[in-house]
Design a protein around this motif. Sequence first.
Motif, PDB file in Angstrom:
ATOM      1  N   GLU A  27       0.927  -1.375   0.181  1.00 16.29           N
ATOM      2  CA  GLU A  27      -0.066   0.065  -0.041  1.00 16.29           C
ATOM      3  C   GLU A  27       0.810   1.253   0.300  1.00 16.29           C
ATOM      4  OE1 GLU A  27      -2.556  -0.391   3.353  1.00 16.29           O
ATOM      5  OE2 GLU A  27      -3.527  -2.281   2.360  1.00 16.29           O
ATOM      6  N   GLY A  28       1.752   1.394  -1.003  1.00 13.29           N
ATOM      7  CA  GLY A  28       2.816   2.543  -0.797  1.00 13.29           C
ATOM      8  C   GLY A  28       3.690   2.490   0.085  1.00 13.29           C
ATOM      9  N   VAL A  29       3.884   1.611   1.138  1.00 12.14           N
ATOM     10  CA  VAL A  29       4.774   1.900   2.185  1.00 12.14           C
ATOM     11  C   VAL A  29       5.831   0.631   1.975  1.00 12.14           C
ATOM     12  CG1 VAL A  29       5.286   1.743   4.575  1.00 12.14           C
ATOM     13  CG2 VAL A  29       3.324   3.071   3.790  1.00 12.14           C
ATOM     14  N   ILE A  30       6.984   0.985   2.052  1.00  9.35           N
ATOM     15  CA  ILE A  30       8.106  -0.113   2.222  1.00  9.35           C
ATOM     16  C   ILE A  30       8.025  -0.486   3.695  1.00  9.35           C
ATOM     17  CG2 ILE A  30      10.521  -0.916   2.108  1.00  9.35           C
ATOM     18  CD1 ILE A  30      11.044   1.432   0.225  1.00  9.35           C
ATOM     19  N   ARG A  31       7.542  -1.822   3.846  1.00  9.94           N
ATOM     20  CA  ARG A  31       7.416  -2.481   5.350  1.00  9.94           C
ATOM     21  C   ARG A  31       8.687  -3.344   5.398  1.00  9.94           C
ATOM     22  NH1 ARG A  31       1.265  -3.708   5.655  1.00  9.94           N
ATOM     23  NH2 ARG A  31       0.460  -1.621   6.090  1.00  9.94           N
ATOM     24  N   VAL A  32       9.528  -2.951   6.395  1.00 14.42           N
ATOM     25  CA  VAL A  32      11.020  -3.842   6.563  1.00 14.42           C
ATOM     26  C   VAL A  32      10.684  -4.298   7.951  1.00 14.42           C
ATOM     27  CG1 VAL A  32      13.318  -3.812   6.911  1.00 14.42           C
ATOM     28  CG2 VAL A  32      12.106  -2.099   5.444  1.00 14.42           C
ATOM     29  N   ARG A  33      10.838  -5.745   8.081  1.00  9.91           N
ATOM     30  CA  ARG A  33      10.523  -6.672   9.501  1.00  9.91           C
ATOM     31  C   ARG A  33      11.997  -6.901   9.518  1.00  9.91           C
ATOM     32  NH1 ARG A  33       5.482  -7.775  10.501  1.00  9.91           N
ATOM     33  NH2 ARG A  33       4.016  -7.562   8.873  1.00  9.91           N
ATOM     34  N   ILE A  34      12.302  -6.643  10.841  1.00 11.28           N
ATOM     35  CA  ILE A  34      13.597  -6.788  11.519  1.00 11.28           C
ATOM     36  C   ILE A  34      13.380  -7.785  12.983  1.00 11.28           C
ATOM     37  CG2 ILE A  34      14.720  -5.030  10.385  1.00 11.28           C
ATOM     38  CD1 ILE A  34      14.583  -3.580  13.353  1.00 11.28           C
ATOM     39  N   PRO A  35      14.578  -8.376  13.341  1.00 11.89           N
ATOM     40  CA  PRO A  35      14.331  -9.121  14.671  1.00 11.89           C
ATOM     41  C   PRO A  35      14.178  -7.986  15.813  1.00 11.89           C
ATOM     42  CG  PRO A  35      16.153  -9.925  13.249  1.00 11.89           C
ATOM     43  CD  PRO A  35      15.698  -8.679  12.719  1.00 11.89           C
ATOM     44  N   SER A  36      13.521  -8.135  16.581  1.00 11.54           N
ATOM     45  CA  SER A  36      13.417  -7.377  17.826  1.00 11.54           C
ATOM     46  C   SER A  36      14.829  -6.902  18.628  1.00 11.54           C
ATOM     47  CB  SER A  36      12.279  -7.530  18.966  1.00 11.54           C
ATOM     48  OG  SER A  36      12.561  -8.769  19.353  1.00 11.54           O
ATOM     49  N   ALA A  50      19.939  -0.254  17.068  1.00  8.56           N
ATOM     50  CA  ALA A  50      19.497   0.714  16.226  1.00  8.56           C
ATOM     51  C   ALA A  50      20.569   1.026  15.020  1.00  8.56           C
ATOM     52  CB  ALA A  50      19.587   2.216  16.975  1.00  8.56           C
ATOM     53  N   GLN A  51      21.866   0.779  15.440  1.00 15.47           N
ATOM     54  CA  GLN A  51      23.011   0.930  14.473  1.00 15.47           C
ATOM     55  C   GLN A  51      22.887  -0.196  13.375  1.00 15.47           C
ATOM     56  OE1 GLN A  51      26.898   0.143  15.896  1.00 15.47           O
ATOM     57  NE2 GLN A  51      27.691   1.402  13.996  1.00 15.47           N
ATOM     58  N   GLU A  52      22.280  -1.427  13.606  1.00 15.23           N
ATOM     59  CA  GLU A  52      22.228  -2.349  12.964  1.00 15.23           C
ATOM     60  C   GLU A  52      20.807  -2.193  12.048  1.00 15.23           C
ATOM     61  OE1 GLU A  52      24.201  -6.506  15.013  1.00 15.23           O
ATOM     62  OE2 GLU A  52      22.272  -5.578  15.792  1.00 15.23           O
ATOM     63  N   GLU A  53      19.980  -1.758  12.819  1.00 14.61           N
ATOM     64  CA  GLU A  53      18.789  -1.548  12.057  1.00 14.61           C
ATOM     65  C   GLU A  53      18.834  -0.487  10.885  1.00 14.61           C
ATOM     66  OE1 GLU A  53      14.718   1.305  12.797  1.00 14.61           O
ATOM     67  OE2 GLU A  53      15.276   0.038  14.484  1.00 14.61           O
ATOM     68  N   ASN A  54      19.711   0.519  11.240  1.00 12.59           N
ATOM     69  CA  ASN A  54      19.885   1.531  10.283  1.00 12.59           C
ATOM     70  C   ASN A  54      20.611   0.922   8.983  1.00 12.59           C
ATOM     71  OD1 ASN A  54      19.789   4.431   9.401  1.00 12.59           O
ATOM     72  ND2 ASN A  54      22.010   4.276   9.710  1.00 12.59           N
ATOM     73  N   ARG A  55      21.574   0.431   9.251  1.00 11.06           N
ATOM     74  CA  ARG A  55      22.590  -0.475   8.325  1.00 11.06           C
ATOM     75  C   ARG A  55      21.559  -1.209   7.348  1.00 11.06           C
ATOM     76  NH1 ARG A  55      26.382  -2.228  11.003  1.00 11.06           N
ATOM     77  NH2 ARG A  55      25.628  -4.408  11.282  1.00 11.06           N
ATOM     78  N   PHE A  56      20.997  -2.216   7.975  1.00  9.75           N
ATOM     79  CA  PHE A  56      20.116  -3.339   7.407  1.00  9.75           C
ATOM     80  C   PHE A  56      18.847  -2.754   6.504  1.00  9.75           C
ATOM     81  CE2 PHE A  56      22.542  -6.180   9.732  1.00  9.75           C
ATOM     82  CZ  PHE A  56      22.696  -7.214   8.863  1.00  9.75           C
ATOM     83  N   VAL A  57      18.240  -1.627   7.316  1.00 15.43           N
ATOM     84  CA  VAL A  57      16.967  -1.125   6.509  1.00 15.43           C
ATOM     85  C   VAL A  57      17.401   0.023   5.387  1.00 15.43           C
ATOM     86  CG1 VAL A  57      15.325   0.921   6.842  1.00 15.43           C
ATOM     87  CG2 VAL A  57      15.658  -0.957   8.431  1.00 15.43           C
ATOM     88  N   THR A  58      18.509   0.773   5.694  1.00 16.70           N
ATOM     89  CA  THR A  58      19.062   1.532   4.561  1.00 16.70           C
ATOM     90  C   THR A  58      19.457   0.699   3.174  1.00 16.70           C
ATOM     91  OG1 THR A  58      19.824   3.307   6.040  1.00 16.70           O
ATOM     92  CG2 THR A  58      20.875   3.276   3.885  1.00 16.70           C
ATOM     93  N   ASP A  59      20.200  -0.294   3.541  1.00 16.51           N
ATOM     94  CA  ASP A  59      20.441  -1.311   2.248  1.00 16.51           C
ATOM     95  C   ASP A  59      19.505  -1.876   1.542  1.00 16.51           C
ATOM     96  OD1 ASP A  59      22.748  -2.711   1.040  1.00 16.51           O
ATOM     97  OD2 ASP A  59      21.485  -4.286   1.411  1.00 16.51           O
ATOM     98  N   ILE A  60      18.472  -2.436   2.360  1.00 14.80           N
ATOM     99  CA  ILE A  60      17.131  -3.116   1.805  1.00 14.80           C
ATOM    100  C   ILE A  60      16.455  -2.153   1.066  1.00 14.80           C
ATOM    101  CG2 ILE A  60      15.485  -3.108   3.720  1.00 14.80           C
ATOM    102  CD1 ILE A  60      15.343  -6.241   2.740  1.00 14.80           C
ATOM    103  N   VAL A  61      16.547  -1.025   1.614  1.00 16.98           N
ATOM    104  CA  VAL A  61      15.421   0.127   0.845  1.00 16.98           C
ATOM    105  C   VAL A  61      16.091   0.649  -0.275  1.00 16.98           C
ATOM    106  CG1 VAL A  61      14.580   2.502   1.108  1.00 16.98           C
ATOM    107  CG2 VAL A  61      14.150   0.946   2.754  1.00 16.98           C
TER     108      VAL A  61
END
Length: 197
Positions: free
Chosen positions: A34-43, A47-58
């Motif tokens: 629905e027009g949103v990139i939904r990124v699912r990550i382990p809880s 924050a640093q890993e989240e930023n790295r992985f989300v930036t890459d996959i986007v």
Amino acid sequence: MTDIPSINRMSSRYPVEVIRSDRRIKTVSARIVEGVIRVRIPSWMSAQEENRFVTDIVERIELQRRSDGIDLEGRARVLAKKFDLPLPASIRWSKTQRQRWGSCSTHSGHIRISDRLVDVPPWVLDHVIVHELAHLVVPNHSAAFDVLVERNPLAERAIGYLMALNDRADPVADLPTLEDQPAQLDDFDGAGLPQAG
């Protein structure tokens, strides 16, 4: 803890929703919904890993969307006719080419073009396609091959562009790859870092 969504960033085109999930143990996945990139990550991800992985996959998703907008088969048909070269059995983008801008299997007629070329000017992409089409006639880089490639009047200019692009410092190349990280990506392969060849 359940899935915790948050829209906290934007890609160049889409809002990005990051969902931390207890059910996700070690993989990262993403889809456009629905027009949103939904990124699912382990809880457990920092924050640093989240930023790295989300930036890459986007970035990978956006590259895929841009490459889907380029009709490689249509371009190959036009260029083959214009420069009197054979049509390939297939031509498609490659996410894995790390040493070349393009490749041609002369036996099967299949051509792969590095997805790093998605954002280059069309005449540069056309040169790489002509280069690979010429390999369907001459499988090496001999003088006969050069004659075929030089049918394209922008060949020399495109070669210079690719040389400059290849020589440009790429700070991302020195960063650890996703394969070096503890999490894995489900939905998208790694982008290549091809060189002129």
